[in-house]
Every structure is written in structure tokens, then in C-alpha cells.
Design an enzyme around this catalytic site. Structure first.
Site, PDB file in Angstrom:
ATOM      1  N   TYR A 107       0.844  -1.197   0.000  1.00 55.04           N
ATOM      2  CA  TYR A 107       0.000   0.000   0.000  1.00 55.04           C
ATOM      3  C   TYR A 107       0.879   1.245   0.000  1.00 55.04           C
ATOM      4  O   TYR A 107       1.691   1.461   0.910  1.00 55.04           O
ATOM      5  CB  TYR A 107      -0.931   0.030   1.209  1.00 55.04           C
ATOM      6  CG  TYR A 107      -1.935  -1.097   1.280  1.00 55.04           C
ATOM      7  CD1 TYR A 107      -2.216  -1.903   0.183  1.00 55.04           C
ATOM      8  CD2 TYR A 107      -2.625  -1.354   2.460  1.00 55.04           C
ATOM      9  CE1 TYR A 107      -3.130  -2.932   0.256  1.00 55.04           C
ATOM     10  CE2 TYR A 107      -3.559  -2.385   2.547  1.00 55.04           C
ATOM     11  CZ  TYR A 107      -3.798  -3.172   1.435  1.00 55.04           C
ATOM     12  OH  TYR A 107      -4.716  -4.196   1.515  1.00 55.04           O
TER      13      TYR A 107
ATOM     14  N   TRP B 228     -12.877  -6.946   2.958  1.00 52.39           N
ATOM     15  CA  TRP B 228     -12.584  -5.591   2.526  1.00 52.39           C
ATOM     16  C   TRP B 228     -13.634  -5.118   1.522  1.00 52.39           C
ATOM     17  O   TRP B 228     -14.323  -5.912   0.906  1.00 52.39           O
ATOM     18  CB  TRP B 228     -11.177  -5.468   1.941  1.00 52.39           C
ATOM     19  CG  TRP B 228     -10.823  -6.314   0.753  1.00 52.39           C
ATOM     20  CD1 TRP B 228     -10.348  -7.596   0.761  1.00 52.39           C
ATOM     21  CD2 TRP B 228     -10.855  -5.917  -0.626  1.00 52.39           C
ATOM     22  NE1 TRP B 228     -10.104  -8.027  -0.523  1.00 52.39           N
ATOM     23  CE2 TRP B 228     -10.385  -7.014  -1.388  1.00 52.39           C
ATOM     24  CE3 TRP B 228     -11.214  -4.743  -1.292  1.00 52.39           C
ATOM     25  CZ2 TRP B 228     -10.286  -6.981  -2.774  1.00 52.39           C
ATOM     26  CZ3 TRP B 228     -11.116  -4.693  -2.678  1.00 52.39           C
ATOM     27  CH2 TRP B 228     -10.661  -5.803  -3.397  1.00 52.39           C
TER      28      TRP B 228
END
Length: 338
Positions: free
Chosen positions: A54, A207
Site C-alpha cells: 500500500y 474488505w
């Protein structure tokens, strides 16, 4: 905040988990990102999910810095390994789940987080180019070294999970979690992954429960997306949400508004609460670009949606829901990234 056990482990996690996939280190300035983490702590969230890839490592750095000063034993911190991270040029071993990449990956993640261990270390994808035995041995060694307490996977098929679980048992380590995408609109795990995980004792940490924002109701059929929304973000957000920008999907989503109102919920809260009705879901991951978004979304914790409302949701969404379990396998990379 309500808490649930992660699979059949003894680890309890906040059923709303804070994640920084599309926010920290890229879309959101660091000070605002820190405010969002503090808002999560203030709301009773103790579980935080990130990954080395990320924002090319920056997300882990921002999260670690934001959590400084909070008692480590009171937190559950999750991260992941698979994708290449770091400066170019990337080497051939900077990706996948080889022993080299897993061992180097955990050390780099801990340096960025400025922590001694993570509670859950997850394989971010399945690696078809590395023997599963090698991968699971590496993860077992990470656990035995004290650098992670439990292991998990993300976007793996039911067969891949079953094979990994068998090896983990032989190695004496706990494979306790699966992290897939899951929402009212995206239910591909229900056919095979959830039944397998329920049998083997893995919990889902899901998610995108709000479908990248599509389930908030802010996107209207026949209208341009609001300025500054994820659907207008060419850095990655727009690409992820585009599958739900069709007018037929958005029209159905708007019809969820009265159902949410009847329950005293916003549409986003309804979406998060919906995934938590699945008893195999241990937590729903939420993200935020503003602290007030955290405060709103955590109101989904502890909500029970009546059976009649669950049925109405299914009737409203109808055939715009994606359910094909074969799609799960498409998340397995077909070639080496580097």
C-alpha cells in the site's frame, strides 16, 4: 464496539477494523491520516489492517507513526506480503511467496511499522510459481521467530485455503483468516470459500463492504459522480469502482435507501452491518479520508438486521449481485509481476 474471535483462534478483534489501503501515504495527507487512526481508536477500534504494497510502503509507515503512544498489547495489527515493494529497479525475488521474499518482507514491514511483531501476517495472493510447502514453511518460521502470531491469506480459492490449512496444521501454526472482497454486490465467496473456512476454522476479514463507496448512495444513475469522489480518482479509486457505476446497479442501490432509513441507518452503515450478519465474518474493514467517516461507519457495529430486511435487500438487488465462485480464482496472478 463489539468484538469477535478471529476464526477458531483465541484472538479477539474489533468487528469494525480500520484499513488504509487507498488512503494513507497516497490519497490522504499524513496529518489527516493520523487523525483518522485516532478517530478509530476513539471509536473503540483496536484492529488495524495494512500491507507492505500500500502506497509502496508508506501506508505502513503512516500507520505505525499514528499508533505510537498506544499500548501495543491493546492493538491487533495486520499486514500482508506478496507484491513488489521498494525502489526500482525491482529484482526477480521482490515478489511472490518465496522463502526469500516472505522473510525479507516481514522484516521490512516491521521496520516501517516500528513494531516488534504483527498479530496477523497474510499472504496477499496465492503464488502459483512457488511450492506451497516452501511458502507455508516460511510463514511457520515467521511465527516461530515471534515476528507474527497468526497467519492468514487474501483472495485465495477454497482449494488453495484447504491445502494451506493442511500444511499449517502439520507445521503446528495457526492459519486463521481469509481476507476477501465481500459486499451486498460482491458475494463470490459465499459458494465455496465461506463453507470451507467455516469447516476449517478460518474467519473472514472482509474488505470493501461498501463496494468502494457505491453502496453509500451518493452515486446517482444518469448523473456524473460527485467531484472529489472515488469514482473521479484516476490514481486507482475510479478503476476499482467502475464495475458498479452502471445505471442498472445504481438504480437498485438507490432502492436500498428506504430499507436503511427504516432501520435508522445510513446506507453505508447498512452495507457494513450487512456483511457482519454472516457468522463467518470476523470483521469488516473500513477506510476513511476524513475522521468523521470513521465515526459514522462504526455505528454499524452490533447492529442486527431483521430477516425480513435481509430478504428485501436481496429482492431489491436481484441480478446485479455478482455471485460466481469461479471468479475467486481470477485473483491468482497468472505471471510474475517482476
Amino acid at each position: 464496539m463489539d468484538f469477535r474471535f478471529l476464526g477458531n483462534s483465541g484472538l479477539q478483534i474489533s468487528e469494525i477494523t480500520y484499513g488504509n489501503w487507498l488512503t494513507h501515504g497516497s490519497q490522504v495527507e499524513n496529518d489527516v491520516a493520523t487523525q483518522c487512526v485516532h478517530a478509530a481508536l476513539d471509536a473503540g477500534i483496536t484492529t488495524f489492517d495494512t500491507a507492505d504494497v500500500y502506497a509502496n510502503g508508506k501506508a505502513e509507515e503512516v500507520l505505525g507513526a499514528a499508533l505510537k503512544g498506544t499500548r501495543r498489547e491493546s492493538l491487533e495489527v495486520f499486514t500482508k506480503v506478496f507484491w513488489p515493494v521498494g525502489p526500482d529497479p525491482k529484482g526477480k525475488n521482490d515478489t511472490g511467496l518465496s522463502r526469500k521474499h516472505v522473510m525479507e518482507g516481514i522484516d521490512a514491514s516491521l521496520r516501517r511499522l516500528e513494531m516488534d511483531y504483527v498479530d496477523l501476517y497474510q499472504a496477499h495472493r496465492y503464488d502459483r510459481f512457488t511450492p506451497l510447502e516452501e511458502t507455508m514453511q516460511a510463514f511457520a518460521d515467521v511465527v516461530r521467530s515471534g515476528k507474527a502470531l497468526y497467519i492468514g491469506v487474501s483472495e485465495w480459492t477454497a482449494d488453495q485455503i484447504r491445502a494451506a490449512h493442511g500444511l499449517a496444521r502439520e507445521l503446528g501454526v495457526h492459519l486463521v483468516a481469509s481476507q476477501p472482497q465481500y459486499s451486498m454486490l460482491w458475494r463470490i465467496i459465499e459458494g465455496e470459500v465461506v463453507p470451507t473456512c467455516r469447516e476449517l476454522g478460518l474467519g473472514q476479514i472482509v474488505w470493501s463492504p461498501i463496494a468502494q463507496g457505491a453502496l453509500t448512495g451518493k452515486y446517482k444513475p444518469g448523473q456524473q459522480p460527485p467531484a472529489g469522489s472515488r469514482a473521479t480518482d484516476e490514481k486507482g479509486g475510479a478503476d476499482m469502482i467502475k464495475r458498479w457505476m452502471a445505471d442498472d446497479v445504481l438504480t437498485r442501490v438507490q432502492e436500498l435507501g428506504p430499507i436503511a432509513a427504516d432501520l435508522g441507518l445510513s446506507m453505508a452503515q447498512l452495507a457494513v452491518a450487512w456483511v457482519l450478519q454472516n457468522d463467518n465474518v470476523s470483521a469488516a474493514i473500513i477506510g476513511a479520508s476524513r475522521p468523521e467517516q470513521v465515526a459514522e461507519n462504526v455505528k454499524a457495529a452490533g447492529v442486527t438486521i431483521p430477516d425480513d430486511a435481509m430478504k428485501r435487500i436481496d429482492e431489491v438487488l436481484g441480478d446485479v449481485v455478482t455471485r460466481d465462485p469461479a471468479i475467486v480464482e481470477q485473483s491468482t496472478p497468472k505471471r510474475r509481476v517482476v
